[in-house]
Scaffold this motif. Structure first.
Motif, PDB file in Angstrom:
ATOM      1  N   ILE A 106      40.588  28.090  49.697  1.00  0.00           N
ATOM      2  CA  ILE A 106      41.535  29.145  50.073  1.00  0.00           C
ATOM      3  C   ILE A 106      41.715  30.132  48.927  1.00  0.00           C
ATOM      4  CG2 ILE A 106      43.925  29.645  50.718  1.00  0.00           C
ATOM      5  CD1 ILE A 106      43.954  27.015  52.268  1.00  0.00           C
ATOM      6  N   PHE A 107      41.841  29.621  47.714  1.00  0.00           N
ATOM      7  CA  PHE A 107      41.960  30.505  46.559  1.00  0.00           C
ATOM      8  C   PHE A 107      40.714  31.371  46.427  1.00  0.00           C
ATOM      9  CE2 PHE A 107      40.963  31.464  42.146  1.00  0.00           C
ATOM     10  CZ  PHE A 107      42.116  32.110  41.742  1.00  0.00           C
ATOM     11  N   TYR A 108      39.550  30.774  46.602  1.00  0.00           N
ATOM     12  CA  TYR A 108      38.273  31.494  46.512  1.00  0.00           C
ATOM     13  C   TYR A 108      38.255  32.665  47.496  1.00  0.00           C
ATOM     14  CZ  TYR A 108      33.135  31.997  46.362  1.00  0.00           C
ATOM     15  OH  TYR A 108      31.842  32.473  46.229  1.00  0.00           O
ATOM     16  N   ASN A 109      38.660  32.401  48.728  1.00  0.00           N
ATOM     17  CA  ASN A 109      38.689  33.458  49.740  1.00  0.00           C
ATOM     18  C   ASN A 109      39.714  34.533  49.408  1.00  0.00           C
ATOM     19  OD1 ASN A 109      36.725  32.138  51.270  1.00  0.00           O
ATOM     20  ND2 ASN A 109      38.250  30.965  52.417  1.00  0.00           N
ATOM     21  N   ASN A 110      40.874  34.119  48.916  1.00  0.00           N
ATOM     22  CA  ASN A 110      41.927  35.080  48.580  1.00  0.00           C
ATOM     23  C   ASN A 110      41.512  36.010  47.438  1.00  0.00           C
ATOM     24  OD1 ASN A 110      43.809  34.351  50.525  1.00  0.00           O
ATOM     25  ND2 ASN A 110      44.836  32.855  49.210  1.00  0.00           N
ATOM     26  N   CYS A 111      40.697  35.506  46.530  1.00  0.00           N
ATOM     27  CA  CYS A 111      40.225  36.354  45.421  1.00  0.00           C
ATOM     28  C   CYS A 111      39.479  37.567  45.953  1.00  0.00           C
ATOM     29  CB  CYS A 111      39.319  35.549  44.495  1.00  0.00           C
ATOM     30  SG  CYS A 111      40.196  34.502  43.326  1.00  0.00           S
ATOM     31  N   PHE A 112      38.548  37.346  46.850  1.00  0.00           N
ATOM     32  CA  PHE A 112      37.760  38.454  47.393  1.00  0.00           C
ATOM     33  C   PHE A 112      38.647  39.467  48.107  1.00  0.00           C
ATOM     34  CE2 PHE A 112      34.383  35.221  47.052  1.00  0.00           C
ATOM     35  CZ  PHE A 112      33.409  35.973  46.414  1.00  0.00           C
ATOM     36  N   LYS A 113      39.672  38.985  48.777  1.00  0.00           N
ATOM     37  CA  LYS A 113      40.555  39.878  49.524  1.00  0.00           C
ATOM     38  C   LYS A 113      41.433  40.724  48.606  1.00  0.00           C
ATOM     39  CE  LYS A 113      40.826  37.102  53.725  1.00  0.00           C
ATOM     40  NZ  LYS A 113      41.705  36.508  54.749  1.00  0.00           N
ATOM     41  N   ASN A 114      41.487  40.364  47.335  1.00  0.00           N
ATOM     42  CA  ASN A 114      42.356  41.079  46.395  1.00  0.00           C
ATOM     43  C   ASN A 114      41.598  41.735  45.243  1.00  0.00           C
ATOM     44  OD1 ASN A 114      45.367  40.536  47.164  1.00  0.00           O
ATOM     45  ND2 ASN A 114      44.301  38.602  47.533  1.00  0.00           N
ATOM     46  N   GLY A 115      40.283  41.802  45.357  1.00  0.00           N
ATOM     47  CA  GLY A 115      39.506  42.524  44.345  1.00  0.00           C
ATOM     48  C   GLY A 115      39.116  41.732  43.129  1.00  0.00           C
ATOM     49  N   ILE A 116      39.228  40.399  43.198  1.00  0.00           N
ATOM     50  CA  ILE A 116      38.801  39.523  42.102  1.00  0.00           C
ATOM     51  C   ILE A 116      37.481  38.878  42.492  1.00  0.00           C
ATOM     52  CG2 ILE A 116      39.333  37.437  40.781  1.00  0.00           C
ATOM     53  CD1 ILE A 116      42.288  38.076  41.139  1.00  0.00           C
ATOM     54  N   LEU A 117      36.551  38.819  41.551  1.00  0.00           N
ATOM     55  CA  LEU A 117      35.258  38.190  41.811  1.00  0.00           C
ATOM     56  C   LEU A 117      35.250  36.770  41.241  1.00  0.00           C
ATOM     57  CD1 LEU A 117      32.283  38.193  42.691  1.00  0.00           C
ATOM     58  CD2 LEU A 117      31.730  39.286  40.494  1.00  0.00           C
ATOM     59  N   PRO A 118      35.246  35.737  42.099  1.00  0.00           N
ATOM     60  CA  PRO A 118      35.101  34.363  41.617  1.00  0.00           C
ATOM     61  C   PRO A 118      33.608  33.999  41.596  1.00  0.00           C
ATOM     62  CG  PRO A 118      35.720  34.342  43.935  1.00  0.00           C
ATOM     63  CD  PRO A 118      35.505  35.788  43.545  1.00  0.00           C
ATOM     64  N   ILE A 119      33.125  33.538  40.462  1.00  0.00           N
ATOM     65  CA  ILE A 119      31.697  33.230  40.309  1.00  0.00           C
ATOM     66  C   ILE A 119      31.525  31.731  40.078  1.00  0.00           C
ATOM     67  CG2 ILE A 119      29.654  33.565  38.874  1.00  0.00           C
ATOM     68  CD1 ILE A 119      30.613  36.363  38.266  1.00  0.00           C
ATOM     69  N   LYS A 120      30.706  31.118  40.928  1.00  0.00           N
ATOM     70  CA  LYS A 120      30.377  29.708  40.754  1.00  0.00           C
ATOM     71  C   LYS A 120      29.052  29.595  40.011  1.00  0.00           C
ATOM     72  CE  LYS A 120      32.415  28.441  45.242  1.00  0.00           C
ATOM     73  NZ  LYS A 120      32.109  27.861  46.583  1.00  0.00           N
ATOM     74  N   LEU A 121      29.061  28.833  38.927  1.00  0.00           N
ATOM     75  CA  LEU A 121      27.847  28.577  38.164  1.00  0.00           C
ATOM     76  C   LEU A 121      27.781  27.084  37.837  1.00  0.00           C
ATOM     77  CD1 LEU A 121      27.808  31.588  35.653  1.00  0.00           C
ATOM     78  CD2 LEU A 121      26.238  31.216  37.575  1.00  0.00           C
ATOM     79  N   PRO A 122      26.595  26.548  37.592  1.00  0.00           N
ATOM     80  CA  PRO A 122      26.485  25.126  37.248  1.00  0.00           C
ATOM     81  C   PRO A 122      27.338  24.766  36.032  1.00  0.00           C
ATOM     82  CG  PRO A 122      24.321  26.060  37.695  1.00  0.00           C
ATOM     83  CD  PRO A 122      25.286  27.215  37.661  1.00  0.00           C
ATOM     84  N   ARG A 123      27.811  23.531  36.017  1.00  0.00           N
ATOM     85  CA  ARG A 123      28.740  23.108  34.969  1.00  0.00           C
ATOM     86  C   ARG A 123      28.152  23.291  33.567  1.00  0.00           C
ATOM     87  NH1 ARG A 123      29.712  18.783  36.997  1.00  0.00           N
ATOM     88  NH2 ARG A 123      31.689  19.220  38.022  1.00  0.00           N
ATOM     89  N   GLU A 124      26.867  23.012  33.401  1.00  0.00           N
ATOM     90  CA  GLU A 124      26.271  23.146  32.072  1.00  0.00           C
ATOM     91  C   GLU A 124      26.241  24.605  31.618  1.00  0.00           C
ATOM     92  OE1 GLU A 124      22.846  22.675  35.071  1.00  0.00           O
ATOM     93  OE2 GLU A 124      24.832  21.803  34.682  1.00  0.00           O
ATOM     94  N   VAL A 125      26.080  25.522  32.587  1.00  0.00           N
ATOM     95  CA  VAL A 125      26.104  26.952  32.252  1.00  0.00           C
ATOM     96  C   VAL A 125      27.521  27.372  31.884  1.00  0.00           C
ATOM     97  CG1 VAL A 125      25.778  29.292  33.136  1.00  0.00           C
ATOM     98  CG2 VAL A 125      24.111  27.511  33.691  1.00  0.00           C
ATOM     99  N   VAL A 126      28.498  26.905  32.660  1.00  0.00           N
ATOM    100  CA  VAL A 126      29.900  27.230  32.371  1.00  0.00           C
ATOM    101  C   VAL A 126      30.298  26.682  31.003  1.00  0.00           C
ATOM    102  CG1 VAL A 126      32.296  26.916  33.090  1.00  0.00           C
ATOM    103  CG2 VAL A 126      30.547  27.391  34.799  1.00  0.00           C
ATOM    104  N   ASP A 127      29.833  25.484  30.673  1.00  0.00           N
ATOM    105  CA  ASP A 127      30.129  24.917  29.350  1.00  0.00           C
ATOM    106  C   ASP A 127      29.590  25.807  28.238  1.00  0.00           C
ATOM    107  OD1 ASP A 127      31.396  22.757  30.478  1.00  0.00           O
ATOM    108  OD2 ASP A 127      29.681  21.405  30.294  1.00  0.00           O
ATOM    109  N   SER A 128      28.390  26.334  28.437  1.00  0.00           N
ATOM    110  CA  SER A 128      27.802  27.236  27.434  1.00  0.00           C
ATOM    111  C   SER A 128      28.602  28.527  27.336  1.00  0.00           C
ATOM    112  CB  SER A 128      26.348  27.545  27.813  1.00  0.00           C
ATOM    113  OG  SER A 128      25.794  28.513  26.946  1.00  0.00           O
TER     114      SER A 128
END
Length: 206
Positions: A106-128
């Motif tokens: 729900i939060f993910y969907n609400n971001c798009f509706k309000n002009g925020i870009l949520p980006i999903k990346l693999p955990r090892e990439v996020v750690d870097s």
């Protein structure tokens, strides 16, 4: 809604998992229906001490990150209740992009509706990226929505996926109301037709 094309800004590391919407904006600030003014209470219980003073250890209170526009966080960001005030508070503070391994739906969907870009990346990439965001004012990232790339401070690029319709809406600054208004001509035609076939519906009750 503000268009989102390419964003270059400071990324703040928030190395926590399961950041829920009550942590993002506590329930006592949900009385308003305005989308502005909530930024000052973003992460209220972590940003401020009981006496109202700033917690100097919280990342967004550190000088290098006060103007952060990107947040790098842990798994399951935005879990908890479905309050739309959470993306409102992030956006009002100045956060336009959140990078994490996963988000609550729900939060993910609400971001798009309000002009925020949520980006999903693999955990090892996020750690870097988290490590690189820890460089303070040198933690400048570029988020290129058109080409769907994250560019870190070292120039390394990471591709991300995003639904094509949501991408179109962000690139063009289209929220639900704007999308509806794109059909304004058809809406007017329908109303004119209804006024002719059922005129009593449109009569002034007074």
């Amino acid at each position: 809604m503000q268009k989102f094309n390419k964003l270059t800004g400071i990324a703040a590391p928030l190395d926590l998992i399961n950041i829920d919407t009550d942590m993002i904006i506590p329930k006592q600030y949900l009385k308003t229906i305005k989308r502005t003014g909530l930024g000052k209470n973003l992460f209220d219980e972590m940003r401020f001490n009981d006496d109202g003073s700033e917690n100097p250890d919280f990342v967004l209170n550190k000088q290098a990150y006060r103007g952060a526009e990107i947040l790098v966080a842990g798994d399951n960001f935005g879990c908890g209740s479905s309050r739309e005030h959470a993306p409102w508070a992030l956006l009002d503070f100045g956060i336009r992009c959140v990078i994490a391994p996963s988000f609550a739906d729900i939060f993910y969907n609400n971001c798009f509706k309000n002009g925020i870009l949520p980006i999903k990346l693999p955990r090892e990439v996020v750690d870097s990226l988290m490590d690189k965001a820890d460089r303070g004012s040198n933690a400048t990232f570029t988020i290129d929505l058109e080409n769907q790339k994250v560019v870190d401070p070292d120039g390394e690029e990471y591709d991300f996926d995003v639904d094509e319709f949501r991408r179109h809406c962000l690139l063009n600054g289209l929220d639900d109301i704007s999308l509806t208004l794109q059909k304004n001509e058809k809406i007017d035609t329908y109303e004119d037709s209804r006024a002719e076939t059922t005129p009593w519906v449109f009569r002034d009750a007074s």
